[in-house]
Write a protein that holds these residues in place. Structure first.
Motif, mmCIF file in Angstrom:
data_model
loop_
_atom_site.group_PDB
_atom_site.id
_atom_site.type_symbol
_atom_site.label_atom_id
_atom_site.label_comp_id
_atom_site.label_asym_id
_atom_site.label_seq_id
_atom_site.Cartn_x
_atom_site.Cartn_y
_atom_site.Cartn_z
ATOM 1 N N LYS A 62 0.845 -1.198 0.000
ATOM 2 C CA LYS A 62 0.000 0.000 0.000
ATOM 3 C C LYS A 62 0.880 1.249 0.000
ATOM 4 C CE LYS A 62 -3.814 -1.394 2.919
ATOM 5 N NZ LYS A 62 -4.325 -1.094 4.254
ATOM 6 N N VAL A 63 0.490 2.212 -0.787
ATOM 7 C CA VAL A 63 1.191 3.493 -0.775
ATOM 8 C C VAL A 63 0.288 4.447 -0.011
ATOM 9 C CG1 VAL A 63 2.127 5.358 -2.179
ATOM 10 C CG2 VAL A 63 2.180 3.016 -3.036
ATOM 11 N N ILE A 64 0.779 4.952 1.100
ATOM 12 C CA ILE A 64 -0.081 5.839 1.890
ATOM 13 C C ILE A 64 0.514 7.220 2.126
ATOM 14 C CG2 ILE A 64 -1.509 4.166 3.154
ATOM 15 C CD1 ILE A 64 0.498 4.275 5.403
ATOM 16 N N ALA A 65 -0.393 8.166 2.230
ATOM 17 C CA ALA A 65 -0.007 9.502 2.705
ATOM 18 C C ALA A 65 -0.392 9.452 4.184
ATOM 19 C CB ALA A 65 -0.778 10.582 1.960
ATOM 20 N N PRO A 66 0.568 9.673 5.080
ATOM 21 C CA PRO A 66 0.308 9.487 6.511
ATOM 22 C C PRO A 66 -0.654 10.501 7.134
ATOM 23 C CG PRO A 66 2.477 10.448 6.166
ATOM 24 C CD PRO A 66 1.939 10.120 4.806
ATOM 25 N N ASP A 67 -1.132 10.116 8.318
ATOM 26 C CA ASP A 67 -1.933 11.010 9.150
ATOM 27 C C ASP A 67 -1.013 12.162 9.577
ATOM 28 O OD1 ASP A 67 -3.267 12.262 11.255
ATOM 29 O OD2 ASP A 67 -4.011 10.392 12.115
ATOM 30 N N ILE A 68 -1.422 13.377 9.335
ATOM 31 C CA ILE A 68 -0.575 14.514 9.714
ATOM 32 C C ILE A 68 -1.231 15.378 10.796
ATOM 33 C CG2 ILE A 68 0.862 14.660 7.650
ATOM 34 C CD1 ILE A 68 -1.106 16.789 6.550
ATOM 35 N N THR A 69 -2.145 14.761 11.546
ATOM 36 C CA THR A 69 -2.833 15.543 12.583
ATOM 37 C C THR A 69 -2.227 15.351 13.969
ATOM 38 O OG1 THR A 69 -4.465 13.808 12.966
ATOM 39 C CG2 THR A 69 -5.035 15.508 11.359
ATOM 40 N N HIS A 70 -1.293 14.414 14.099
ATOM 41 C CA HIS A 70 -0.747 14.175 15.428
ATOM 42 C C HIS A 70 0.757 14.336 15.493
ATOM 43 C CE1 HIS A 70 -4.723 12.353 15.787
ATOM 44 N NE2 HIS A 70 -4.590 12.621 17.071
ATOM 45 N N ILE A 71 1.249 15.314 14.784
ATOM 46 C CA ILE A 71 2.697 15.522 14.841
ATOM 47 C C ILE A 71 3.010 16.911 15.372
ATOM 48 C CG2 ILE A 71 3.327 13.801 13.092
ATOM 49 C CD1 ILE A 71 3.440 15.938 11.036
ATOM 50 N N GLY A 72 4.164 17.011 15.991
ATOM 51 C CA GLY A 72 4.581 18.286 16.559
ATOM 52 C C GLY A 72 4.916 19.288 15.458
ATOM 53 N N PHE A 73 4.896 20.561 15.812
ATOM 54 C CA PHE A 73 5.140 21.591 14.805
ATOM 55 C C PHE A 73 6.514 21.465 14.158
ATOM 56 C CE2 PHE A 73 6.530 25.782 13.324
ATOM 57 C CZ PHE A 73 5.576 25.979 12.357
ATOM 58 N N GLN A 74 7.520 21.129 14.954
ATOM 59 C CA GLN A 74 8.880 21.026 14.432
ATOM 60 C C GLN A 74 8.971 19.994 13.305
ATOM 61 O OE1 GLN A 74 10.981 23.273 15.341
ATOM 62 N NE2 GLN A 74 12.523 22.509 13.922
ATOM 63 N N LYS A 75 8.374 18.830 13.533
ATOM 64 C CA LYS A 75 8.395 17.757 12.546
ATOM 65 C C LYS A 75 7.593 18.163 11.298
ATOM 66 C CE LYS A 75 7.668 12.816 12.191
ATOM 67 N NZ LYS A 75 6.993 11.632 12.737
ATOM 68 N N PHE A 76 6.472 18.801 11.553
ATOM 69 C CA PHE A 76 5.604 19.270 10.476
ATOM 70 C C PHE A 76 6.378 20.252 9.592
ATOM 71 C CE2 PHE A 76 2.264 22.146 8.839
ATOM 72 C CZ PHE A 76 1.360 21.230 8.325
ATOM 73 N N TYR A 77 7.031 21.188 10.260
ATOM 74 C CA TYR A 77 7.798 22.224 9.563
ATOM 75 C C TYR A 77 8.924 21.612 8.734
ATOM 76 C CZ TYR A 77 10.370 26.556 8.789
ATOM 77 O OH TYR A 77 11.012 27.614 8.199
ATOM 78 N N GLU A 78 9.649 20.691 9.343
ATOM 79 C CA GLU A 78 10.764 20.055 8.631
ATOM 80 C C GLU A 78 10.289 19.259 7.425
ATOM 81 O OE1 GLU A 78 12.968 18.057 11.731
ATOM 82 O OE2 GLU A 78 13.528 20.024 12.540
ATOM 83 N N ALA A 79 9.156 18.580 7.594
ATOM 84 C CA ALA A 79 8.623 17.789 6.478
ATOM 85 C C ALA A 79 8.310 18.678 5.282
ATOM 86 C CB ALA A 79 7.364 17.039 6.920
ATOM 87 N N LEU A 80 7.864 19.889 5.571
ATOM 88 C CA LEU A 80 7.477 20.774 4.474
ATOM 89 C C LEU A 80 8.627 21.607 3.912
ATOM 90 C CD1 LEU A 80 4.010 21.797 5.815
ATOM 91 C CD2 LEU A 80 4.459 20.598 3.695
ATOM 92 N N THR A 81 9.726 21.633 4.625
ATOM 93 C CA THR A 81 10.831 22.450 4.122
ATOM 94 C C THR A 81 12.013 21.627 3.622
ATOM 95 O OG1 THR A 81 11.508 22.742 6.419
ATOM 96 C CG2 THR A 81 10.318 24.562 5.420
ATOM 97 N N SER A 82 12.010 20.326 3.917
ATOM 98 C CA SER A 82 13.115 19.515 3.408
ATOM 99 C C SER A 82 12.714 18.943 2.053
ATOM 100 C CB SER A 82 13.443 18.382 4.378
ATOM 101 O OG SER A 82 12.671 17.247 4.084
ATOM 102 N N ALA A 83 13.686 18.565 1.280
ATOM 103 C CA ALA A 83 13.384 18.039 -0.055
ATOM 104 C C ALA A 83 13.562 16.522 -0.087
ATOM 105 C CB ALA A 83 14.277 18.724 -1.071
ATOM 106 N N LYS A 84 13.471 15.911 1.093
ATOM 107 C CA LYS A 84 13.781 14.482 1.183
ATOM 108 C C LYS A 84 12.645 13.547 0.772
ATOM 109 C CE LYS A 84 16.134 14.980 5.241
ATOM 110 N NZ LYS A 84 16.130 14.583 6.608
ATOM 111 N N HIS A 85 11.458 14.079 0.636
ATOM 112 C CA HIS A 85 10.325 13.203 0.354
ATOM 113 C C HIS A 85 10.379 12.549 -1.006
ATOM 114 C CE1 HIS A 85 8.422 14.168 4.024
ATOM 115 N NE2 HIS A 85 8.598 15.445 3.806
ATOM 116 N N LYS A 86 9.840 11.330 -1.024
ATOM 117 C CA LYS A 86 9.848 10.595 -2.286
ATOM 118 C C LYS A 86 8.580 10.886 -3.077
ATOM 119 C CE LYS A 86 12.080 6.805 -0.038
ATOM 120 N NZ LYS A 86 11.355 6.001 0.918
ATOM 121 N N LEU A 87 7.481 10.971 -2.371
ATOM 122 C CA LEU A 87 6.213 11.112 -3.072
ATOM 123 C C LEU A 87 5.573 12.485 -2.967
ATOM 124 C CD1 LEU A 87 4.652 7.686 -2.102
ATOM 125 C CD2 LEU A 87 5.337 8.413 -4.382
ATOM 126 N N MET A 88 5.765 13.097 -1.829
ATOM 127 C CA MET A 88 5.121 14.394 -1.637
ATOM 128 C C MET A 88 5.823 15.466 -2.461
ATOM 129 S SD MET A 88 3.945 16.207 1.805
ATOM 130 C CE MET A 88 5.423 16.873 2.510
#
Ligand code: HEC
Length: 111
Positions: A62-88
């Protein structure tokens, strides 16, 4: 009388261009730079299954986009500013936009 009409017109014109913070946050979540977060993470941010691959050995991946409602702001911020994602997709969001998206997702949770 003329002045009153002008004041009324100005009031309506201004009222029309204002949206609440909640409306803006939802709008941004649904359409940040063309592809909405909701398309992959769902309108409530709880995540979605994007696809399933059946392999030769009869297992399914299964290819999933994870639940993003239970993460801290720091992790959220890093996910959106890093270029490491494969699918997003990599969004170039401002800090204010990232905070607004975080607000949108966490506002929902408290309801
Ligand atoms: C094309 C589908 C897609 C879109 C659109 C998308 N995401 Fe993602 N997102 C993913 C996937 C898949 C992951 C898991 C990491 C990866 O493989 O990219 C992810 C990971 C994340 C993570 C990290 C979650 C964690 O637990 O580490 C956050 C935060 C996130 N997305 C927020 C957003 C926000 C906010 C938007 C809109 C601006 C958005 N995503 C748009 C697919 C998407």
């Amino acid at each position: 009388m003329k002045r009153l009409v002008l004041v009324l017109i100005a009031t309506f014109a201004l009222a029309d261009s204002f949206i609440t913070k909640d409306e803006y946050a939802k709008m941004l979540y649904k359409n940040p730079r063309g592809i909405g977060c909701d398309k992959c993470h769902g309108i409530d941010g709880k995540g979605l299954v994007l696809g399933r691959y059946h392999r030769d050995d009869n297992t399914t991946v299964k290819v999933i986009a994870p639940d993003i409602t239970h993460i801290g702001f720091q992790k959220f911020y890093e996910a959106l500013t890093s270029a490491k994602h494969k699918l997003m997709p990599h969004y170039f969001l401002t800090d204010h936009e990232i905070k607004t998206l975080y607000y949108y997702l966490n506002k929902k949770r408290t309801k």
